[in-house]
Design a protein around this motif. Sequence first.
Motif, mmCIF file in Angstrom:
data_model
loop_
_atom_site.group_PDB
_atom_site.id
_atom_site.type_symbol
_atom_site.label_atom_id
_atom_site.label_comp_id
_atom_site.label_asym_id
_atom_site.label_seq_id
_atom_site.Cartn_x
_atom_site.Cartn_y
_atom_site.Cartn_z
ATOM 1 N N TYR A 6 0.835 -1.272 -0.036
ATOM 2 C CA TYR A 6 -0.001 0.212 0.053
ATOM 3 C C TYR A 6 0.799 1.352 -0.069
ATOM 4 O O TYR A 6 0.641 2.148 -0.927
ATOM 5 C CB TYR A 6 -0.866 -0.097 1.163
ATOM 6 C CG TYR A 6 -1.676 1.131 1.292
ATOM 7 C CD1 TYR A 6 -2.704 1.769 0.583
ATOM 8 C CD2 TYR A 6 -1.210 2.137 2.578
ATOM 9 C CE1 TYR A 6 -3.400 2.897 0.537
ATOM 10 C CE2 TYR A 6 -1.930 3.468 2.699
ATOM 11 C CZ TYR A 6 -3.126 3.607 1.772
ATOM 12 O OH TYR A 6 -3.610 4.871 1.932
ATOM 13 N N LEU B 166 1.282 4.217 -2.906
ATOM 14 C CA LEU B 166 1.221 5.768 -2.606
ATOM 15 C C LEU B 166 2.368 6.417 -3.245
ATOM 16 O O LEU B 166 2.082 7.535 -3.610
ATOM 17 C CB LEU B 166 0.859 5.952 -1.256
ATOM 18 C CG LEU B 166 -0.506 5.739 -0.576
ATOM 19 C CD1 LEU B 166 -0.493 6.016 1.000
ATOM 20 C CD2 LEU B 166 -1.419 6.433 -1.497
ATOM 21 N N LEU C 290 -5.808 0.616 -3.666
ATOM 22 C CA LEU C 290 -5.550 1.904 -3.106
ATOM 23 C C LEU C 290 -6.727 2.389 -2.495
ATOM 24 O O LEU C 290 -6.609 2.970 -1.354
ATOM 25 C CB LEU C 290 -4.974 3.220 -4.125
ATOM 26 C CG LEU C 290 -3.292 2.835 -4.301
ATOM 27 C CD1 LEU C 290 -3.011 3.983 -5.457
ATOM 28 C CD2 LEU C 290 -2.846 3.194 -2.982
ATOM 29 N N SER C 291 -7.827 2.584 -3.154
ATOM 30 C CA SER C 291 -9.008 3.137 -2.362
ATOM 31 C C SER C 291 -9.579 2.316 -1.376
ATOM 32 O O SER C 291 -9.589 2.954 -0.373
ATOM 33 C CB SER C 291 -10.160 3.461 -3.681
ATOM 34 O OG SER C 291 -10.423 2.199 -4.122
ATOM 35 N N SER D 58 -7.885 0.448 0.472
ATOM 36 C CA SER D 58 -7.103 0.455 1.627
ATOM 37 C C SER D 58 -6.633 2.004 2.348
ATOM 38 O O SER D 58 -6.317 1.927 3.544
ATOM 39 C CB SER D 58 -5.487 0.112 1.266
ATOM 40 O OG SER D 58 -5.482 -1.344 0.670
ATOM 41 N N THR D 59 -7.288 2.840 1.440
ATOM 42 C CA THR D 59 -7.101 4.231 1.962
ATOM 43 C C THR D 59 -8.242 4.543 3.071
ATOM 44 O O THR D 59 -8.065 5.323 4.013
ATOM 45 C CB THR D 59 -6.901 5.317 0.909
ATOM 46 O OG1 THR D 59 -5.850 5.182 0.131
ATOM 47 C CG2 THR D 59 -6.876 6.673 1.320
ATOM 48 N N TYR E 283 -7.819 4.515 6.687
ATOM 49 C CA TYR E 283 -7.109 5.598 7.257
ATOM 50 C C TYR E 283 -7.788 7.012 7.313
ATOM 51 O O TYR E 283 -7.807 7.967 8.092
ATOM 52 C CB TYR E 283 -5.980 5.935 6.488
ATOM 53 C CG TYR E 283 -4.837 4.820 6.493
ATOM 54 C CD1 TYR E 283 -3.989 4.577 7.607
ATOM 55 C CD2 TYR E 283 -4.683 3.890 5.415
ATOM 56 C CE1 TYR E 283 -2.975 3.745 7.995
ATOM 57 C CE2 TYR E 283 -3.746 3.002 5.656
ATOM 58 C CZ TYR E 283 -2.667 2.723 6.862
ATOM 59 O OH TYR E 283 -2.151 1.504 6.932
ATOM 60 N N VAL E 284 -8.686 7.242 6.501
ATOM 61 C CA VAL E 284 -9.516 8.494 6.506
ATOM 62 C C VAL E 284 -10.655 8.591 7.463
ATOM 63 O O VAL E 284 -10.870 9.553 8.261
ATOM 64 C CB VAL E 284 -10.025 8.572 4.883
ATOM 65 C CG1 VAL E 284 -11.204 9.835 4.811
ATOM 66 C CG2 VAL E 284 -8.974 8.759 3.637
ATOM 67 N N GLN F 290 -12.447 -4.672 1.960
ATOM 68 C CA GLN F 290 -11.043 -4.063 1.489
ATOM 69 C C GLN F 290 -10.379 -4.978 0.587
ATOM 70 O O GLN F 290 -10.572 -6.409 0.803
ATOM 71 C CB GLN F 290 -10.166 -3.909 2.999
ATOM 72 C CG GLN F 290 -8.689 -3.446 2.353
ATOM 73 C CD GLN F 290 -7.977 -3.243 3.534
ATOM 74 O OE1 GLN F 290 -8.255 -3.309 4.648
ATOM 75 N NE2 GLN F 290 -6.607 -2.619 3.385
#
Length: 141
Positions: A14, A18, A93-94, A96-97, A100-101, A109
């Motif tokens: 991940y 990024l 990416l989306s 996994s992000t 965090y957001v 996921q």
Amino acid sequence: MFTPFPDQLQKDLYFSALAAVCLGAALLAFFQIADIKPENIFPVCSMYHLTGYYCPGCGGTRAVRALFRGDLATSFCYHPFVLYAFFMFAGFLSTSTLPYVFHRKMPFQLKLRPVHFYLAAVLVLGNWAVKNLLIYLGYWS
């Protein structure tokens, strides 16, 4: 083969993804500001130039350019791996992000598995084999 990679490897992949996005965005901005055209920096394929046959990566740059124009069908025709990689990359990416957001575990996921990489290899080698067979038979130039 269908078991996801361990969590630490998922996290490493991940953050590597990024970093790749940031580097790619910086390069695109640089090329745009410096008015550098891709055809001026990417060399012609040596294998195709010498033999008349494609290498496994031939068509990748054209596929990326078609993808940036939003022409998914042309991108797939140039090199199907590019479209596959884009959607896998974007999905990974989306999903996994989001944790965090929103600071919580999400219901879904995308976890990377070895089968995703095997499928990528099949796409690359299949594209190479089919295009070279079509060249050999005289249906492709």
